[in-house]
Design a protein around this motif. Structure first.
Motif, PDB file in Angstrom:
ATOM      1  N   SER A 165     -49.141 -13.042  11.730  1.00 54.47           N
ATOM      2  CA  SER A 165     -50.282 -13.698  11.134  1.00 54.47           C
ATOM      3  C   SER A 165     -51.458 -12.846  10.938  1.00 54.47           C
ATOM      4  N   VAL A 173     -51.090 -10.917   8.090  1.00 56.21           N
ATOM      5  CA  VAL A 173     -51.253 -11.522   6.761  1.00 56.21           C
ATOM      6  C   VAL A 173     -52.572 -11.966   6.481  1.00 56.21           C
ATOM      7  N   SER A 210     -54.573  -9.050   5.370  1.00 55.34           N
ATOM      8  CA  SER A 210     -54.362  -8.578   4.037  1.00 55.34           C
ATOM      9  C   SER A 210     -55.067  -9.802   2.995  1.00 55.34           C
ATOM     10  N   ALA A 211     -54.795 -10.967   3.346  1.00 57.30           N
ATOM     11  CA  ALA A 211     -55.366 -11.931   2.391  1.00 57.30           C
ATOM     12  C   ALA A 211     -56.965 -11.700   2.388  1.00 57.30           C
TER      13      ALA A 211
END
Length: 305
Positions: free
Chosen positions: A65, A68, A71-72
């Motif tokens: 998580s 992610v 990265s977002a």
């Protein structure tokens, strides 16, 4: 119905295949690592007693998580940077266009100002040249009028008063021959000075309220002509025509005041100069002129002398 139909099941819920596979893979990898390490060691090596903590699925999910989310966030930051760069580029382009437009407008205004300045300088030069030409012409005309005035004054002074009286008597005895007598009638004394001054102003401009020396209205010219002979007159035309004695147009003498309109309400006056003519400041188109009585017959006349 089965006797066990209402007995709740005590079996544990099945785990999903993906979760089982993930656990199996992690466990297999760890065990494989331990086996390889044991095989590579000496035969007499003591068994490995080190405890290895295996990652749990919870920590793996948290790491995933976080990755992610990072990265977002990185993607969002990159998009924001690109947006800012695009905005900066657009602002720079707009500023460049506005600067170019402002420069063009400034150049246009500067060119217009140069053209206007050149036009004003040309007009000023033309006006100066015109004024100089008018001044020269006026000086020449004034000199000519002064010469004519002096000549008239000299001639009037040399005339005998008896010749003037005989001319007046002939005019009174025969009104039909007044034009013939006027053609030989000459001003003398005070009348000569009035006539000379009036004739000297012929060619001057007409200006409402003008009292000289180069522009006149009708009553201003009559007042100044009489002042040249030492006689004070009122300023307004109807006041001038109300003075003195009323005389017939067939019995005029040089220096008489002609009026247009009624005697007490005249709107125009002039000086009779003899020979069936008068001098008056007519209007802005003609200025001061010498005209025949037939050109604009007056309403009446008064004699001040």
């Amino acid at each position: 119905m089965s006797q066990t139909a209402h007995i709740p099941s005590h079996r544990k819920p099945r785990r999903s295949a993906s979760k089982l596979a993930l656990r199996a893979g992690v466990a297999g990898g760890v065990l494989g690592t331990i086996a390889v390490a044991g095989a590579a060691g000496p035969a007499s090596a003591e068994p490995v007693t080190e405890t290895i903590e295996m990652p749990t699925l919870g920590s793996l999910g948290a790491d995933l998580s976080s990755a992610v989310a990072a990265s977002a966030e990185a993607s969002q930051q990159e998009a924001l940077d690109q947006s800012l760069e695009a905005q900066e580029a657009a602002a720079l382009e707009k500023a460049a266009k506005e600067a170019k437009k402002a420069k063009a407008e400034a150049d246009r205004k500067a060119e217009a100002e140069r053209a206007e300045k050149a036009r004003q300088e040309a007009e000023a030069k033309a006006e100066r040249e015109r004024a100089e030409a008018e001044a020269r012409a006026e000086a020449q005309a004034r000199a000519s009028r002064d010469s004519a005035r002096s000549q008239l004054a000299t001639t009037a002074a040399s005339d005998s008063s008896s010749g003037s009286n005989s001319s007046d008597a002939g005019s009174s005895s025969d009104g039909g021959s007044s034009s013939a007598s006027e053609s030989t009638q000459a001003a003398s004394g005070t009348a000569a000075a009035i006539v000379a001054f009036a004739r000297a102003q012929v060619g001057d401009a007409y200006v409402t309220g003008g009292t000289g020396p180069n522009s006149w209205d009708c009553s201003g010219l009559v007042q100044a002509a009489y002042a040249a002979a030492g006689i004070d007159l009122p300023r307004i035309s109807y006041q001038q025509s109300s003075m003195g004695t009323s005389v017939s147009l067939s019995n005029l003498q040089p220096g008489d005041i002609l009026y247009w309109g009624s005697r007490s309400g005249s709107y125009h006056v002039a000086v009779y100069v003899g020979g069936g003519k008068y001098v008056g400041a007519q209007n802005s188109s003609t200025g001061v002129v010498e005209r025949s009585l037939d050109w604009d017959p007056p309403s009446g006349a008064v004699r001040i002398l």
